[in-house]
Design a protein around this motif. Structure first.
Motif, PDB file in Angstrom:
ATOM      1  N   GLU A 373       0.825  -1.211   0.000  1.00  0.00           N
ATOM      2  CA  GLU A 373       0.000   0.000   0.000  1.00  0.00           C
ATOM      3  C   GLU A 373       0.865   1.270   0.000  1.00  0.00           C
ATOM      4  O   GLU A 373       0.543   2.269  -0.670  1.00  0.00           O
ATOM      5  CB  GLU A 373      -0.931  -0.009   1.224  1.00  0.00           C
ATOM      6  N   ALA A 376       2.236   1.787  -3.478  1.00  0.00           N
ATOM      7  CA  ALA A 376       1.202   2.266  -4.390  1.00  0.00           C
ATOM      8  C   ALA A 376       0.895   3.741  -4.146  1.00  0.00           C
ATOM      9  O   ALA A 376       0.703   4.521  -5.093  1.00  0.00           O
ATOM     10  CB  ALA A 376      -0.065   1.421  -4.223  1.00  0.00           C
ATOM     11  N   HIS A 377       0.831   4.147  -2.872  1.00  0.00           N
ATOM     12  CA  HIS A 377       0.559   5.548  -2.556  1.00  0.00           C
ATOM     13  C   HIS A 377       1.689   6.442  -3.049  1.00  0.00           C
ATOM     14  O   HIS A 377       1.456   7.543  -3.595  1.00  0.00           O
ATOM     15  CB  HIS A 377       0.363   5.705  -1.034  1.00  0.00           C
ATOM     16  N   ARG A 378       2.917   5.985  -2.905  1.00  0.00           N
ATOM     17  CA  ARG A 378       4.053   6.803  -3.344  1.00  0.00           C
ATOM     18  C   ARG A 378       4.096   6.901  -4.864  1.00  0.00           C
ATOM     19  O   ARG A 378       4.427   7.955  -5.447  1.00  0.00           O
ATOM     20  CB  ARG A 378       5.361   6.178  -2.819  1.00  0.00           C
ATOM     21  N   SER A 379       3.793   5.854  -5.551  1.00  0.00           N
ATOM     22  CA  SER A 379       3.767   5.896  -7.025  1.00  0.00           C
ATOM     23  C   SER A 379       2.672   6.845  -7.514  1.00  0.00           C
ATOM     24  O   SER A 379       2.856   7.593  -8.496  1.00  0.00           O
ATOM     25  CB  SER A 379       3.523   4.495  -7.575  1.00  0.00           C
ATOM     26  N   GLU A 380       1.507   6.834  -6.817  1.00  0.00           N
ATOM     27  CA  GLU A 380       0.427   7.729  -7.196  1.00  0.00           C
ATOM     28  C   GLU A 380       0.840   9.182  -6.987  1.00  0.00           C
ATOM     29  O   GLU A 380       0.530  10.079  -7.810  1.00  0.00           O
ATOM     30  CB  GLU A 380      -0.823   7.382  -6.373  1.00  0.00           C
ATOM     31  N   ALA A 381       1.560   9.481  -5.858  1.00  0.00           N
ATOM     32  CA  ALA A 381       2.000  10.863  -5.612  1.00  0.00           C
ATOM     33  C   ALA A 381       3.021  11.333  -6.649  1.00  0.00           C
ATOM     34  O   ALA A 381       3.008  12.476  -7.130  1.00  0.00           O
ATOM     35  CB  ALA A 381       2.578  10.963  -4.200  1.00  0.00           C
ATOM     36  N   ARG A 383       3.280  10.251  -9.770  1.00  0.00           N
ATOM     37  CA  ARG A 383       2.595  10.436 -11.032  1.00  0.00           C
ATOM     38  C   ARG A 383       1.792  11.737 -11.052  1.00  0.00           C
ATOM     39  O   ARG A 383       1.708  12.427 -12.061  1.00  0.00           O
ATOM     40  CB  ARG A 383       1.701   9.227 -11.281  1.00  0.00           C
ATOM     41  N   THR A 384       1.250  12.106  -9.858  1.00  0.00           N
ATOM     42  CA  THR A 384       0.486  13.376  -9.787  1.00  0.00           C
ATOM     43  C   THR A 384       1.420  14.574  -9.895  1.00  0.00           C
ATOM     44  O   THR A 384       1.095  15.593 -10.541  1.00  0.00           O
ATOM     45  CB  THR A 384      -0.274  13.411  -8.456  1.00  0.00           C
TER      46      THR A 384
END
Length: 386
Positions: A373, A376-381, A383-384
């Motif tokens: 998790e 995944a949260h770090r990859s989403e940040a 990408r944003t």
């Protein structure tokens, strides 16, 4: 010595009205004058009550009010044991003759009252209250057919004359029409003989109120049908049809020959089982069904010839019953006797997380749930931000 005769019994039999029956019971009814109890035929001839229950009911009905009729109290008075008395009381309670009602006294204490009713079915019908009693009217004095022309006037007659006149006054009813001329009054000593004396009328009775509807007792309203079901059906109950004789799946010539030989050979060891040729042909399918299910001929012979009743009146019917009721099940196959394999339980092994070295269950190595998790949260940040 000759047989001694009972002259009293002979005299009583001679007084029995009608011809005496050649068989059955002969009743010599002598009226009771004291110490007797009236018992209804609905209890004495009850089809579902046992004789013990009927006897206990008659004993309870003959006891005075207030006598203890518990199980131990009745066991002390009767020869039956406590178990039979308890069973009889349960029968009487199931059919409504005996009831146990809980009641609360004015002091607040709750007691159990034991009530015995000699006619339980009568409690279901509304009971009419007693009609009010009215004083009986004085009976009218019959008029003589030919009264004498003159009656001696005595002192008592003069004294009764004024009292009898008001009694006859209500009987005179005025009628419409012309009023006839008044007739001359007769002398006090003369009694008219032409017209009969008017009959006194009784005062009209008040209307009797209709009887109120009395609901049935709660213990009978809740259970209108008997709760006790006898285990043994009565003799008049319809009997189920007999089970058919078992038959093999395929009556091969080998099975037919072996079954015929076994049935014909029974009389050699057991003379009571001497069967006719017709009986043998009827019982062959049953024996063939036993042999088809891998029953040994000695086992079949032992089952049919062991513990025979004496005297044996219908051997063919007995063999048919035993072949039908004692039929063994078919032998199980090898697959039925095989022990079923135990299901294998798959255990997921432990793995060590590559990031935090935490142990977790997974079929393949990798990361634990928290690390997945977080990644995944770090990859989403990232990408944003891009």
């Amino acid at each position: 010595m000759d047989t001694q005769q009972n002259t009293a019994l002979t005299r009583a039999l001679a007084e029995v009205p009608g011809p005496l029956p050649t068989s059955g019971v002969i009743h010599i009814a002598i009226p009771h004058t004291d110490r007797f109890t009236v018992v209804g035929n609905h209890l004495a001839q009850h089809p579902d009550l046992s004789c013990t229950a009927v006897g206990i009911a008659v004993r309870i009905q003959s006891l005075p009010q207030g006598i203890e009729i518990g199980i131990k109290a009745l066991a002390a008075r009767c020869r039956e044991g406590e178990k039979r008395i308890a069973a009889a009381l349960r029968e009487l309670e199931a059919f409504g003759y005996l009831q146990r009602v809980r009641d609360r006294l004015p002091s607040g204490r709750v007691i159990t009252r034991t009530v015995f009713c000699n006619q339980p079915t009568a409690l279901l019908r509304p009971r009419r209250p007693a009609a009010p009693q009215h004083p009986a009217a004085p009976a009218p004095r019959p008029a003589p057919a030919e009264a004498p022309a003159r009656v001696p006037t005595s002192a008592p007659a003069r004294a009764q004359a004024p009292t009898s006149a008001p009694a006859q006054a209500p009987a005179q009813v005025p009628t419409p029409g012309p009023t006839p001329a008044p007739a001359p009054a007769p002398a006090p000593a003369q009694v008219p003989t032409s017209a009969p004396a008017p009959a006194p009328t009784s005062p009209p009775e008040p209307d009797t109120p209709a009887p109120p509807h009395v609901p049935p007792p709660p213990f009978l309203a809740a259970h209108p049908t008997p709760l006790f079901v006898p285990l043994v059906p009565p003799p008049t109950a319809p009997k189920p049809p007999p089970a058919p004789l078992p038959r093999p799946d395929e009556l091969t010539p080998e099975l037919d020959r072996a079954a015929t030989a076994l049935l014909s050979d029974l009389r050699r060891r057991t003379p009571q089982l001497t069967l006719s040729e017709t009986d043998v042909r009827q019982l062959v399918p049953g024996v063939a069904a036993w042999l088809e299910r891998a029953a040994h001929p000695d086992a079949v012979r032992r089952t049919l010839t062991t513990d025979l009743p004496h005297p044996l009146r219908h051997p063919a019917k007995l063999l048919k019953h035993r072949l039908t009721a004692l039929l063994p099940p078919p032998l199980p196959g090898s697959q039925d006797l095989a022990v079923p394999a135990r299901p294998r339980i798959t255990v997921t092994p432990f793995q060590t997380c590559d990031d935090c070295d935490r142990a977790f269950r997974s079929p393949a190595p990798g990361h634990c749930r928290d690390c997945r998790e977080h990644r995944a949260h770090r990859s989403e940040a990232t990408r944003t931000a891009a």
